[in-house]
Design a protein around this motif. Structure first.
Motif, PDB file in Angstrom:
ATOM      1  N   PRO A 187       0.836  -1.207   0.000  1.00 38.40           N
ATOM      2  CA  PRO A 187       0.000   0.000   0.000  1.00 38.40           C
ATOM      3  C   PRO A 187       0.867   1.252   0.000  1.00 38.40           C
ATOM      4  N   ASN A 188       0.453   2.258  -0.730  1.00 35.71           N
ATOM      5  CA  ASN A 188       1.133   3.540  -0.700  1.00 35.71           C
ATOM      6  C   ASN A 188       1.016   4.137   0.701  1.00 35.71           C
ATOM      7  N   PHE A 189       2.098   4.721   1.188  1.00 38.33           N
ATOM      8  CA  PHE A 189       2.078   5.256   2.552  1.00 38.33           C
ATOM      9  C   PHE A 189       1.034   6.346   2.717  1.00 38.33           C
ATOM     10  N   PHE A 190       0.928   7.236   1.738  1.00 35.01           N
ATOM     11  CA  PHE A 190       0.039   8.383   1.865  1.00 35.01           C
ATOM     12  C   PHE A 190      -1.416   8.043   1.569  1.00 35.01           C
ATOM     13  N   ASP A 191      -1.648   7.007   0.789  1.00 37.68           N
ATOM     14  CA  ASP A 191      -3.006   6.562   0.492  1.00 37.68           C
ATOM     15  C   ASP A 191      -3.007   5.037   0.393  1.00 37.68           C
ATOM     16  N   PRO A 192      -3.245   4.358   1.509  1.00 34.63           N
ATOM     17  CA  PRO A 192      -3.181   2.892   1.532  1.00 34.63           C
ATOM     18  C   PRO A 192      -4.164   2.200   0.599  1.00 34.63           C
ATOM     19  N   THR A 193      -5.143   2.927   0.067  1.00 34.52           N
ATOM     20  CA  THR A 193      -6.054   2.294  -0.899  1.00 34.52           C
ATOM     21  C   THR A 193      -5.388   2.121  -2.257  1.00 34.52           C
ATOM     22  N   VAL A 194      -4.253   2.773  -2.453  1.00 37.11           N
ATOM     23  CA  VAL A 194      -3.504   2.665  -3.708  1.00 37.11           C
ATOM     24  C   VAL A 194      -2.380   1.654  -3.515  1.00 37.11           C
ATOM     25  N   LEU A 195      -2.379   0.613  -4.349  1.00 37.69           N
ATOM     26  CA  LEU A 195      -1.340  -0.396  -4.261  1.00 37.69           C
ATOM     27  C   LEU A 195      -0.204  -0.086  -5.234  1.00 37.69           C
ATOM     28  N   CYS A 196       1.018  -0.344  -4.774  1.00 34.17           N
ATOM     29  CA  CYS A 196       2.188  -0.135  -5.619  1.00 34.17           C
ATOM     30  C   CYS A 196       2.298  -1.247  -6.664  1.00 34.17           C
ATOM     31  N   ARG A 197       2.888  -0.893  -7.795  1.00 32.31           N
ATOM     32  CA  ARG A 197       3.187  -1.895  -8.821  1.00 32.31           C
ATOM     33  C   ARG A 197       4.558  -2.492  -8.523  1.00 32.31           C
ATOM     34  N   PRO A 198       4.653  -3.817  -8.359  1.00 30.46           N
ATOM     35  CA  PRO A 198       5.967  -4.414  -8.118  1.00 30.46           C
ATOM     36  C   PRO A 198       6.871  -4.248  -9.338  1.00 30.46           C
ATOM     37  N   LEU A 199       8.100  -3.852  -9.098  1.00 27.47           N
ATOM     38  CA  LEU A 199       9.059  -3.776 -10.191  1.00 27.47           C
ATOM     39  C   LEU A 199       9.350  -5.179 -10.724  1.00 27.47           C
ATOM     40  N   THR A 200       9.494  -5.290 -12.030  1.00 28.18           N
ATOM     41  CA  THR A 200       9.847  -6.577 -12.614  1.00 28.18           C
ATOM     42  C   THR A 200      11.324  -6.854 -12.372  1.00 28.18           C
ATOM     43  N   THR A 201      11.720  -8.089 -12.559  1.00 24.89           N
ATOM     44  CA  THR A 201      13.127  -8.452 -12.403  1.00 24.89           C
ATOM     45  C   THR A 201      13.993  -7.654 -13.348  1.00 24.89           C
ATOM     46  N   ASP A 202      13.550  -7.488 -14.595  1.00 22.21           N
ATOM     47  CA  ASP A 202      14.334  -6.718 -15.568  1.00 22.21           C
ATOM     48  C   ASP A 202      14.424  -5.246 -15.165  1.00 22.21           C
ATOM     49  N   GLU A 203      13.353  -4.706 -14.606  1.00 25.78           N
ATOM     50  CA  GLU A 203      13.394  -3.298 -14.179  1.00 25.78           C
ATOM     51  C   GLU A 203      14.381  -3.097 -13.036  1.00 25.78           C
ATOM     52  N   VAL A 204      14.464  -4.056 -12.121  1.00 25.54           N
ATOM     53  CA  VAL A 204      15.432  -3.962 -11.040  1.00 25.54           C
ATOM     54  C   VAL A 204      16.844  -3.960 -11.612  1.00 25.54           C
ATOM     55  N   ARG A 205      17.094  -4.843 -12.567  1.00 25.53           N
ATOM     56  CA  ARG A 205      18.434  -4.891 -13.170  1.00 25.53           C
ATOM     57  C   ARG A 205      18.744  -3.624 -13.954  1.00 25.53           C
ATOM     58  N   THR A 206      17.725  -3.045 -14.562  1.00 20.56           N
ATOM     59  CA  THR A 206      17.920  -1.764 -15.264  1.00 20.56           C
ATOM     60  C   THR A 206      18.329  -0.686 -14.277  1.00 20.56           C
ATOM     61  N   LEU A 207      17.672  -0.660 -13.108  1.00 13.55           N
ATOM     62  CA  LEU A 207      18.028   0.328 -12.086  1.00 13.55           C
ATOM     63  C   LEU A 207      19.461   0.136 -11.600  1.00 13.55           C
ATOM     64  N   VAL A 208      19.882  -1.090 -11.452  1.00  9.94           N
ATOM     65  CA  VAL A 208      21.264  -1.346 -11.040  1.00  9.94           C
ATOM     66  C   VAL A 208      22.230  -0.682 -12.022  1.00  9.94           C
ATOM     67  N   GLY A 209      21.967  -0.848 -13.323  1.00  2.00           N
ATOM     68  CA  GLY A 209      22.817  -0.231 -14.327  1.00  2.00           C
ATOM     69  C   GLY A 209      22.777   1.281 -14.280  1.00  2.00           C
ATOM     70  N   ARG A 210      21.632   1.823 -13.940  1.00  2.00           N
ATOM     71  CA  ARG A 210      21.520   3.284 -13.880  1.00  2.00           C
ATOM     72  C   ARG A 210      22.279   3.871 -12.698  1.00  2.00           C
TER      73      ARG A 210
END
Length: 641
Positions: free
Chosen positions: A128-151
């Protein structure tokens, strides 16, 4: 030998040599330009605190990506367009004799209030989003995590090209990287979830990627040992994470506690006391060989103690350097008493950021305004009279004298400080109380003459020769027409601070604003049985929400009974009567303390202005507010005289 020999001693992080053991940890400023690059105001902010304030200054969180979450308002290092501003910043810090670190962040994750239906917040899992728990976060995909590592690696290359000396990884207090580390947030089933090693994989891969891209660049990591919330890691798991980070090549571990779910630990107010996170640093120091930095309400004395006994290798001084950018230089010069105290109010630093403003400071009006508020000598020296020796008046006197004016301060009581003297009697407000002594020392070497026990009246001839009159007479207690309010067992809140010998064992505080609540806590911690009666639905409504978290918990721990939604209707010799949703109640007490608020004491300012004097009314006599507003008003008024 200096009393702060360990604080001012040189230190090393990897191959990076530092002039002293003080590091300014990352703190948000909201000073970046519209493109997310470091602005001229930001460069001036960091340069002001480099060298004289800290051997290493570390910037606020700086995003490595814009496309995976909305990061408006953050500094960015996600493209080569960031390099020129980073280069200017590095040159400015180096010119002051300091070293520069840049904190790189993957983002805020569930803590991000900036999202849209098309671009929801992201996290390790569908949290849940901290500021609005009715909004759920989208889980990052495995590829997106690896993209962030490169960034991260790409951003570190840009930092190195700009002359940055170290990068820090923003892995703490429940932000995105911490959401991978924390079992309460990470429910993944890929290589980034499950075991401690897997949950730490995102962080360790970032460290390894940066080391591969820029082998000589030191890396630090900000780790929250405890998130101070249900389901979070314990000490043993935090130690395991620390060892994994060290094994990946980390050079420095910055240690703290907290999460947005325990916000007061992220920005510890005065209720949490001195050195409140040092035990966490000590626990990490015991299991890693790399340097460890401790943070959390550190004074010069307990910073020196931490380093002396080896609980940490470096001390992080954040808000202390907002209050006084010459923190280290003054210790090195033997001028400890000249360090302007941080009063830990969070009012204009963190509080400003949360309300969409830029960083400031309650006690240092130039903080965040280094380019705009530098003092200049007065074109024509004047005789300035200041009526009122409270925070607004003392700051006005100090600044006017620094500019070359001759100043007379008239205070009707026998002491300086105004409302600060009684209001700051609790031990948890000792830094606020220390401000009185600080002003006294500053004006002692300036052309300021203090007249104590001197009340100024509207026709006072002592003001006849004044070119400018600053009126800072504060506020008067609000007295409500309640039967019995003038009883012998009734004290006004400031009198209760000053005359503790007149306070009985059972106390009822009528009024649950900040002054009433703080007094209730002080009395309860001293062993009194205390009840707060407040007509509103909540107490301390005038307090910054971060501080209120600590205050309410402290009141609960001290067994203070709180009665909200109740209007006081009568006071008698046995307590008071109040009416609430369920009817009339009587609260038994030996002493009734009234804390109904204040009203501006503007009569003198109005009367003096009517005589033709050039009058400048400031502080509570204009509009009652917090001490930071009074101090800033005093500075800004005197800067223009």
């Amino acid at each position: 030998m200096s009393a702060f020999a360990h604080v001012i001693a040189p230190g090393r992080i990897g191959a990076l040599e530092l002039a002293n053991r003080v590091i300014m940890p990352p703190m948000g400023t909201s000073l970046s330009d519209a493109d997310g690059h470091f602005s001229d105001r930001q460069v001036a902010w960091y340069a002001e605190r480099a060298g004289t304030g800290a051997g290493l200054v570390v910037t606020e969180l700086t995003a490595v990506s814009r496309d995976l979450e909305l990061t408006a308002g953050l500094a960015h290092a996600d493209s080569d367009a960031a390099i020129p501003a980073l280069t200017r910043l590095a040159h400015a810090v180096h010119a002051k004799g300091g070293k520069l670190g840049v904190q790189l962040t993957a983002g805020l994750g569930r803590n991000n209030a900036a999202y849209t239906p098309e671009q929801p917040p992201v996290s390790a899992s569908d949290n849940p989003n901290f500021f609005d728990p009715t909004v759920l976060c989208r889980p990052l995909t495995t590829d997106e995590v690896r993209t962030l590592v490169g960034r991260f690696a790409d951003a570190a290359v840009r930092c190195a090209a700009a002359g940055v000396d170290m990068v820090d990884l923003h892995g703490h207090t429940g932000y995105l990287i911490d959401q991978f580390l924390g079992p309460q947030w990470n429910r993944r089933t890929d290589v980034y979830g499950g075991s401690i090693k897997n949950r730490a994989r995102f962080a360790t891969e970032i460290i390894q990627a940066i080391k591969a891209a820029v082998p000589g660049l030191p890396i630090s990591f900000r780790l929250s040992v405890s998130n101070k919330m249900p389901g979070s890691r314990d000490l043993v798991e935090a130690q395991q994470i620390a060892r994994l980070l060290e094994g990946a090549g980390l050079d420095l571990l910055m240690v703290d506690d907290g999460a947005y779910d325990a916000m007061d630990w992220v920005f510890p107010p005065y209720y949490l006391g001195d050195a409140c996170m040092v035990p966490s640093a000590q626990a990490m120091k015991s299991v890693v060989a790399i340097p460890v930095m401790a943070v959390g309400n550190l004074t010069p004395e307990n910073a020196e103690a931490v380093l002396t006994v080896g609980d940490a290798d470096f001390v992080g001084v954040g808000r202390g350097l907002i209050a006084d950018p010459e923190w280290v230089a003054k210790l090195a010069d033997g001028r400890r008493d000249d360090i302007r105290p941080c009063i830990r109010c969070n009012q204009l630093c963190i509080g400003a950021i949360f309300t969409g403003a830029t960083i400031g400071c309650a006690v240092n009006p130039t903080a965040g305004y280094e380019l705009e508020r530098a003092l200049v000598p007065a074109a024509v020296p004047k005789h300035v009279a200041v009526v009122g020796g409270g925070p607004a008046g003392l700051e006005a006197a100090r600044v006017a004298a620094l500019r070359g004016h001759a100043v007379d301060v008239y205070e009707k009581s026998e002491h300086l400080g105004g409302v600060l003297l009684p209001a700051a009697t609790p031990e948890f407000k000792k830094e606020l109380r220390a401000m009185i002594g600080w002003w006294g020392r500053q004006i002692a070497d300036l052309p300021v003459t203090v007249h104590l026990g001197t009340e100024i009246l509207a026709d006072d001839t002592r003001l006849a020769g004044a070119d400018e009159v600053v009126v800072a007479t504060g506020a008067d207690p609000l007295v409500l027409p309640i039967p019995g309010v003038d009883g012998e067992n009734v004290l006004e809140v400031l009198d209760a601070h000053l005359h503790r010998d007149r306070v009985g064992s059972r106390v009822v505080v009528a009024g649950g604003g900040l002054s009433g609540a703080d007094l209730a806590l002080e009395l309860a911690e001293a062993g009194h049985e205390v009840t707060i009666v407040e007509k509103a639905d909540a107490i301390a409504a005038d307090l910054l929400f971060i501080n209120a978290i600590s205050l309410l918990r402290s009141l609960t721990d001290a067994r203070v009974h709180v009665l909200t939604g109740h209007l006081v209707t009568e006071i008698d010799e046995k307590g008071l009567t109040a009416v609430g949703p369920d009817g009339e109640v009587h609260v038994d007490a030996d002493t009734v303390v009234t804390a109904f608020g204040v009203r501006p004491a503007h009569r003198l300012a109005d009367a003096l202005a009517a005589t033709g004097l050039s009058v400048h009314a400031i502080g509570d006599c204009v509009l009652p507010a917090k001490v930071g507003e009074a101090i800033n008003a005093g500075y800004l008024t005197a800067a223009l005289l």
